[in-house]
Motif scaffolding. Structure first.
Motif, short mmCIF file in Angstrom:
data_model
loop_
_atom_site.label_atom_id
_atom_site.label_comp_id
_atom_site.label_asym_id
_atom_site.label_seq_id
_atom_site.Cartn_x
_atom_site.Cartn_y
_atom_site.Cartn_z
N ARG A 1 0.85 -1.19 0.00
CA ARG A 1 0.00 0.00 0.00
C ARG A 1 0.88 1.24 0.00
O ARG A 1 1.92 1.28 0.66
CB ARG A 1 -0.91 -0.01 1.22
N THR B 1 -5.27 6.15 -0.78
CA THR B 1 -4.07 5.35 -1.03
C THR B 1 -4.32 4.42 -2.21
O THR B 1 -5.44 4.26 -2.68
CB THR B 1 -3.68 4.53 0.21
N SER C 1 1.43 5.39 -2.33
CA SER C 1 0.98 6.23 -3.43
C SER C 1 1.23 5.53 -4.75
O SER C 1 2.07 4.62 -4.85
CB SER C 1 1.71 7.57 -3.40
#
Length: 245
Positions: free
Chosen positions: A179, A221, A181
């Motif tokens: 997880r 995210t 950007s």
């Protein structure tokens, strides 16, 4: 009517003849036939020992060539192993992949390591090796073998996989979810393709989402699920493990 029990000269001669025949039969059964059988067994044993002796002599005579072949294969294995990692335990594979993830400041959500398999990856379908293999499946075996040999002799090391590699190349699939950007994830995937020749991203999917952080704040995210192949090289039957390059 009285039976005549007296032996006539002809009867005596007949009995003597029958006795001689009986003696000859017993002699053959007890001495001749066992001797012949033993002779056949010894002859067969002699042939087997002779063949074994010849095989041992041939092996000794070919020993220099065999040692030279082994040395060349070891050199070939070492050259091929430069692009891979040495034999790794699951914990080491976990540390390797997780380390790459953390280097890109990604959060590892889950990681699963599949069973290691011994195999050489299939060639890219447009490569010379793949074309030659396809020709081998659809043409005369002798011609196909000659074409494959020609490909191997051409020096195209990128597409040619020497059969000796097959027993030393091991592939472990790692299913990974991270997880972060989107830019960080793309950088992570590109880094594997460029800087880690022993790793290969086989597939990946990315999905936008929102989650709550430790402060209960809503954070946007990107979650990426991917399968990474870890290529290791070495003789699994040996006890020594080589350090990952």
């Amino acid at each position: 009517m009285k039976l005549d029990t007296e032996l006539k000269p002809g009867d005596i001669v007949l009995l003597k003849g029958l006795g001689c025949v009986l003696i000859v039969v017993l002699f053959m059964q007890l001495l001749i036939f066992p001797g012949l059988n033993k002779h056949e067994d010894l002859s067969a044993s002699l042939e087997a020992k002779t063949a074994q002796k010849q095989e041992m002599e041939d092996t000794i005579a070919n020993m220099p060539a065999v040692e030279e072949t082994i040395a060349k294969q070891e050199e070939t294995l070492k050259a091929a192993q430069d692009q891979y990692y040495g034999l790794l335990e699951n914990q080491e594979i976990d540390e390797l992949v997780t380390g790459v993830v953390l280097n890109h400041s990604l959060f590892p959500v889950s990681l699963s390591i599949a069973e290691t398999g011994d195999a050489v990856p299939d060639a890219y379908f447009l490569s010379a090796r793949a074309v030659a293999a396809d020709t081998a499946e659809n043409s005369d075996p002798d011609t196909a073998t000659a074409e494959l040999d020609g490909e191997e002799d051409s020096g195209d090391s990128a597409d040619t996989v020497t059969p000796v590699y097959a027993q030393y190349v091991h592939i472990t699939d790692v299913s990974l979810t991270v997880r972060g950007s989107e830019d960080m994830i793309r950088s992570f995937l590109n880094d594997i393709a460029v800087d880690y020749p022993g790793l290969q991203v086989r597939s990946f999917t990315m999905q936008e989402g929102t989650y709550l952080n430790e402060n209960l704040d809503s954070v946007d995210t990107t979650t990426c699920s991917c399968v990474i192949a870890v290529y290791t090289c070495g003789d699994a039957s040996s006890t020594g493990e080589e350090t990952a390059q």
